[in-house]
Each structure stands twice: as C-alpha cells, then as structure tokens.
Scaffold this active site. Structure first.
Site, PDB file in Angstrom:
ATOM      1  N   LEU A  39       5.556   0.591   3.345  1.00  0.00           N
ATOM      2  CA  LEU A  39       4.713   0.033   2.283  1.00  0.00           C
ATOM      3  C   LEU A  39       3.823  -1.110   2.797  1.00  0.00           C
ATOM      4  O   LEU A  39       3.116  -1.747   2.016  1.00  0.00           O
ATOM      5  CB  LEU A  39       5.584  -0.458   1.121  1.00  0.00           C
ATOM      6  CG  LEU A  39       6.400   0.647   0.415  1.00  0.00           C
ATOM      7  CD1 LEU A  39       7.369   0.041  -0.593  1.00  0.00           C
ATOM      8  CD2 LEU A  39       5.467   1.634  -0.278  1.00  0.00           C
TER       9      LEU A  39
ATOM     10  N   GLY B 235       4.404  -4.154   4.022  1.00  0.00           N
ATOM     11  CA  GLY B 235       4.695  -5.504   3.530  1.00  0.00           C
ATOM     12  C   GLY B 235       4.293  -6.612   4.495  1.00  0.00           C
ATOM     13  O   GLY B 235       3.682  -7.602   4.089  1.00  0.00           O
TER      14      GLY B 235
ATOM     15  N   SER C   2       2.062  -6.489   6.845  1.00  0.00           N
ATOM     16  CA  SER C   2       0.594  -6.512   6.931  1.00  0.00           C
ATOM     17  C   SER C   2      -0.012  -7.195   5.711  1.00  0.00           C
ATOM     18  O   SER C   2      -0.996  -7.932   5.822  1.00  0.00           O
ATOM     19  CB  SER C   2       0.048  -5.085   7.013  1.00  0.00           C
ATOM     20  OG  SER C   2       0.644  -4.384   8.070  1.00  0.00           O
TER      21      SER C   2
ATOM     22  N   ALA D 137      10.131  -2.661   6.514  1.00  0.00           N
ATOM     23  CA  ALA D 137      10.167  -1.441   7.334  1.00  0.00           C
ATOM     24  C   ALA D 137      10.365  -0.215   6.437  1.00  0.00           C
ATOM     25  O   ALA D 137      11.236   0.614   6.663  1.00  0.00           O
ATOM     26  CB  ALA D 137      11.255  -1.523   8.398  1.00  0.00           C
TER      27      ALA D 137
ATOM     28  N   LYS E 134       0.853  -1.200   0.000  1.00  0.00           N
ATOM     29  CA  LYS E 134       0.000   0.000   0.000  1.00  0.00           C
ATOM     30  C   LYS E 134       0.879   1.237   0.000  1.00  0.00           C
ATOM     31  O   LYS E 134       2.041   1.195   0.425  1.00  0.00           O
ATOM     32  CB  LYS E 134      -0.939   0.022   1.210  1.00  0.00           C
ATOM     33  CG  LYS E 134      -0.256  -0.062   2.593  1.00  0.00           C
ATOM     34  CD  LYS E 134       0.137   1.265   3.190  1.00  0.00           C
ATOM     35  CE  LYS E 134       0.923   1.107   4.494  1.00  0.00           C
ATOM     36  NZ  LYS E 134       1.638   2.280   4.930  1.00  0.00           N
TER      37      LYS E 134
ATOM     38  N   PRO F 209       9.983  -4.029   0.069  1.00  0.00           N
ATOM     39  CA  PRO F 209      11.033  -3.774   1.051  1.00  0.00           C
ATOM     40  C   PRO F 209      10.472  -3.720   2.472  1.00  0.00           C
ATOM     41  O   PRO F 209       9.323  -3.338   2.670  1.00  0.00           O
ATOM     42  CB  PRO F 209      11.630  -2.437   0.617  1.00  0.00           C
ATOM     43  CG  PRO F 209      10.707  -1.859  -0.380  1.00  0.00           C
ATOM     44  CD  PRO F 209       9.882  -2.960  -0.941  1.00  0.00           C
TER      45      PRO F 209
ATOM     46  N   ASP G 293      -2.554  -2.016   9.816  1.00  0.00           N
ATOM     47  CA  ASP G 293      -2.769  -1.982   8.364  1.00  0.00           C
ATOM     48  C   ASP G 293      -3.367  -3.277   7.806  1.00  0.00           C
ATOM     49  O   ASP G 293      -3.695  -3.343   6.616  1.00  0.00           O
ATOM     50  CB  ASP G 293      -1.442  -1.734   7.624  1.00  0.00           C
ATOM     51  CG  ASP G 293      -0.915  -0.333   7.853  1.00  0.00           C
ATOM     52  OD1 ASP G 293      -1.727   0.548   8.187  1.00  0.00           O
ATOM     53  OD2 ASP G 293       0.288  -0.130   7.683  1.00  0.00           O
TER      54      ASP G 293
HETATM   55  P1  ATP Z   1       3.869  -0.091   7.895  1.00  0.00           P
HETATM   56  O1  ATP Z   1       3.854   0.787   6.708  1.00  0.00           O
HETATM   57  O2  ATP Z   1       2.617  -0.887   8.094  1.00  0.00           O
HETATM   58  O3  ATP Z   1       4.378   0.558   9.142  1.00  0.00           O
HETATM   59  P2  ATP Z   1       6.326  -1.255   7.049  1.00  0.00           P
HETATM   60  O4  ATP Z   1       6.232  -1.475   5.588  1.00  0.00           O
HETATM   61  O5  ATP Z   1       7.049  -0.023   7.490  1.00  0.00           O
HETATM   62  O6  ATP Z   1       4.887  -1.284   7.631  1.00  0.00           O
HETATM   63  P3  ATP Z   1       6.926  -4.017   7.433  1.00  0.00           P
HETATM   64  O7  ATP Z   1       7.718  -4.301   6.206  1.00  0.00           O
HETATM   65  O8  ATP Z   1       5.544  -4.483   7.446  1.00  0.00           O
HETATM   66  O9  ATP Z   1       7.012  -2.459   7.762  1.00  0.00           O
HETATM   67  O10 ATP Z   1       7.726  -4.686   8.636  1.00  0.00           O
HETATM   68  C1  ATP Z   1       8.139  -4.103   9.833  1.00  0.00           C
HETATM   69  C2  ATP Z   1       8.912  -5.137  10.662  1.00  0.00           C
HETATM   70  O11 ATP Z   1       8.118  -6.319  10.853  1.00  0.00           O
HETATM   71  C3  ATP Z   1      10.180  -5.612   9.978  1.00  0.00           C
HETATM   72  O12 ATP Z   1      11.289  -4.950  10.521  1.00  0.00           O
HETATM   73  C4  ATP Z   1      10.241  -7.132  10.207  1.00  0.00           C
HETATM   74  O13 ATP Z   1      11.270  -7.502  11.081  1.00  0.00           O
HETATM   75  C5  ATP Z   1       8.913  -7.508  10.820  1.00  0.00           C
HETATM   76  N1  ATP Z   1       8.197  -8.549  10.017  1.00  0.00           N
HETATM   77  C6  ATP Z   1       7.626  -9.650  10.475  1.00  0.00           C
HETATM   78  N2  ATP Z   1       7.050 -10.364   9.506  1.00  0.00           N
HETATM   79  C7  ATP Z   1       7.257  -9.705   8.357  1.00  0.00           C
HETATM   80  C8  ATP Z   1       6.904  -9.942   7.000  1.00  0.00           C
HETATM   81  N3  ATP Z   1       6.218 -11.022   6.614  1.00  0.00           N
HETATM   82  N4  ATP Z   1       7.280  -9.033   6.079  1.00  0.00           N
HETATM   83  C9  ATP Z   1       7.959  -7.924   6.471  1.00  0.00           C
HETATM   84  N5  ATP Z   1       8.329  -7.666   7.732  1.00  0.00           N
HETATM   85  C10 ATP Z   1       7.981  -8.531   8.675  1.00  0.00           C
END
Ligand code: ATP
Length: 297
Positions: free
Chosen positions: A108, A110, A112, A105, A12, A103, A145
């Site tokens: 985006l 991922g 969720s 954290a 997203k 990618p 999310d």
């Molecule tokens: P948001 O925008 O919802 O805050 P994000 O894109 O910044 O999320 P994610 O990629 O969802 O962050 O992941 C955050 C943390 O969750 C990562 O540092 C990782 O260690 C942990 N994690 C656990 N499972 C997953 C997964 N399937 N994919 C990505 N990260 C995961």
C-alpha cells in the site's frame, strides 16, 4: 513563518501492474495504474531552528506497536528530510511524528506516502521553494512510489513506477482492503516473479474498459502480474482474493503492489461494508476506504 504542519499521507492501490522485465540496475521495468485512497498515515512536522532530524512513530488507534516502522535514520521519512536538507544546506532541522495507520510492507506504499508528506511539508516549512517536478525528482531517489505519492489521483507509472502520466480520475469508488496480517518484502516477491509468455499490458485494457463501461467494467479489468509470485509466498492471499471476487456488489478485486493486501472495488457503500464485515469476522485486517482524486487528497 509557519513552524508546524500536520499532513495526511494517503496510501495507494495498484489498479493494474505489469512487470515488463528486469533491468541491469536490479529494478524491474513496470507499467502500473496507481490510485490514491483515503486510508492515510498522519504526519506531524515541526521545523526546528537548529539542524538535526528526529523521526518517531506512533501506532494509530488499531495498529499494534509491534508493527511500527523504525524511528530515526532507518525510517524513509528521515531519509526524505536528509535528502531535502542536502539541497537546502541543512541549516534548519525538523521533528517528525508519524501516526501509522497504513500496514507495513503490505503493498500500500505506506513508507513512500510518509516520505512524500515530509518532502512536501518541509519544502514549505523550510521555505525551500522547490517546484513539484523538483520534489518528484528527489522523491525518486528515495523510492519508486514516492513521486506518485507527491502527485496523487489516478496516474500511470512507467520505468520503476516513477515516470508519471496523469490519467482521468477513476469514478469515485468504495475500496475494501483485506490483509491476512502478514508482510511481504517487495524484493522477495520480485525475486520469485517469473515472466509469463502471454503477458500483455493490462493498463491499456483497463483504460479501454473504463471508457466503454465506467467503474464496473474497469474493475473487472484489473490485473497484477505479481499475483502468482505473491500467491506462492503467501497462499492465503489467493483464497482471500477468490472469496473477495465472489462477494456480492464487489465489481472486481486485485492484489495491490507486491501484496499481500488485496482490495475490492464497489459502487455501493452497503455492499462494501458487508464484504468488509465478512473478512473482519474471519480475523483478517480489513478496512473500508474511498478512492481520492488529486484535489480531494
Ligand atoms: P510498496 O507498495 O511501495 O512496495 P509497501 O507498502 O509494501 O510499499 P512499506 O510499508 O512502504 O511497504 O515499507 C516497506 C519497509 O520499509 C518496511 O518493512 C519498513 O521496515 C521500512 N520503512 C521505513 N520507513 C517506513 C515508514 N515510514 N513506513 C513504513 N515502512 C517504513
């Protein structure tokens, strides 16, 4: 009975994001317009007759193995399966393989997206027969999310982002994603966040702009209240965003979620490709995607 399913777990972007204040439970009250895009992880799920959940991650083509989320119980997809098993009695198990393209954290969503795909897929494979709203309630326990990822399309999120109101589809657009190959922890960005006195709701402005002038006007009305906090932790993001905003054919650009990924919207593929090539040449992680509506996802 079906035993296997392969799903696309799309990322997203946040077209707008306003932080309205902090809450006693440690979360922040936000209002955000979220949009599904075509960049996606692949989630392969096999139902196993015995109990037990197994989650492994594989790097997508272009993604380094050093940047993979944890396998096993530390993965949000694993927690999703455990939460669903808690509802269904847990007599069946699952083997889940996640091919990472989104990618980590990066703002985006991922993790969720993967969790939502597992909830949806196992609901079918295990014959759990939970309704959409029931799945979204379970999803909200996993992450703010996750309910959005189950719904998809263009959606207004309130509360922690889990109270959803479906919006008219954004006119289809090209999305240029740029990330300086860094991660930002969502919790850390919120800790640095400071209320701005003049903060007003960008979602209303965005929707008015879309009504008045379609994609071009709406893209110019995108805003993210976490921008200043993300810039202070990661100054390079500001430089990238300034440059993306000036790129020819980019109608507007914004930080996604808590960053550090930024994105620009374009109506023309050629303009999006040209901007993407420029950032890739500068050594940034860069991808071209499209917005997806609820049916395309
Ligand atoms: P948001 O925008 O919802 O805050 P994000 O894109 O910044 O999320 P994610 O990629 O969802 O962050 O992941 C955050 C943390 O969750 C990562 O540092 C990782 O260690 C942990 N994690 C656990 N499972 C997953 C997964 N399937 N994919 C990505 N990260 C995961």
């Amino acid at each position: 009975m079906m035993r296997k399913i392969t799903l696309s777990a799309p990322a997203k972007i946040n077209l707008t994001l306003d932080v309205l204040g902090s809450r006693p439970d440690g979360y922040h009250q936000i209002e955000t317009i979220m949009q599904t895009i075509s960049l996606a992880d692949g989630v392969r799920i096999t139902a196993e007759p015995g109990g037990g959940i197994d989650v492994t991650c594989a790097a997508g083509r272009e993604w380094g193995a050093e940047r993979l989320p944890p396998a096993g119980p530390g993965n949000l997809a694993h927690r999703a399966a455990v939460v669903l098993a808690g509802v269904t009695g847990g007599r069946q198990g699952a083997a889940i393989v996640i091919e990472k393209h989104i990618p980590m954290a990066a703002g985006l969503g991922g993790g969720s997206a993967d969790a939502a795909a597992v909830l949806w897929g196992l609901n079918r494979l295990w014959g759990a027969l939970l309704s959409g709203p029931e799945l979204e309630r379970l999803g909200a326990e996993l992450g703010s999310d996750v309910p959005f990822c189950l719904r998809g399309g263009t959606v207004l999120g309130r509360g922690r982002g889990e109270e959803l109101e479906e919006l008219p589809d954004l006119p289809s657009a090209w999305v240029v994603l740029v990330n300086p190959r860094l991660s930002l922890s969502t919790a850390q960005v919120y800790r640095v966040w400071n209320r701005r006195a003049d903060a007003d709701l960008s979602s209303a402005k965005f929707l008015e702009a879309q009504k008045a002038g379609g994609l071009a006007r709406a893209a110019g009305a995108m805003a993210n209240g976490l921008e200043a906090a993300a810039f202070s932790l990661c100054p390079e993001v500001k430089a990238i965003l300034d440059r993306l905003r000036r790129a020819k054919g980019i109608l507007g650009a914004c930080l996604s979620g808590s960053g550090p990924t930024v994105f620009g919207l374009a109506a023309e593929k050629a303009a999006a490709e040209k901007a993407a090539a420029e950032f890739a040449a500068a050594g940034h992680w860069t991808r071209l995607a499209r917005t997806l509506n609820r049916k395309e996802r």
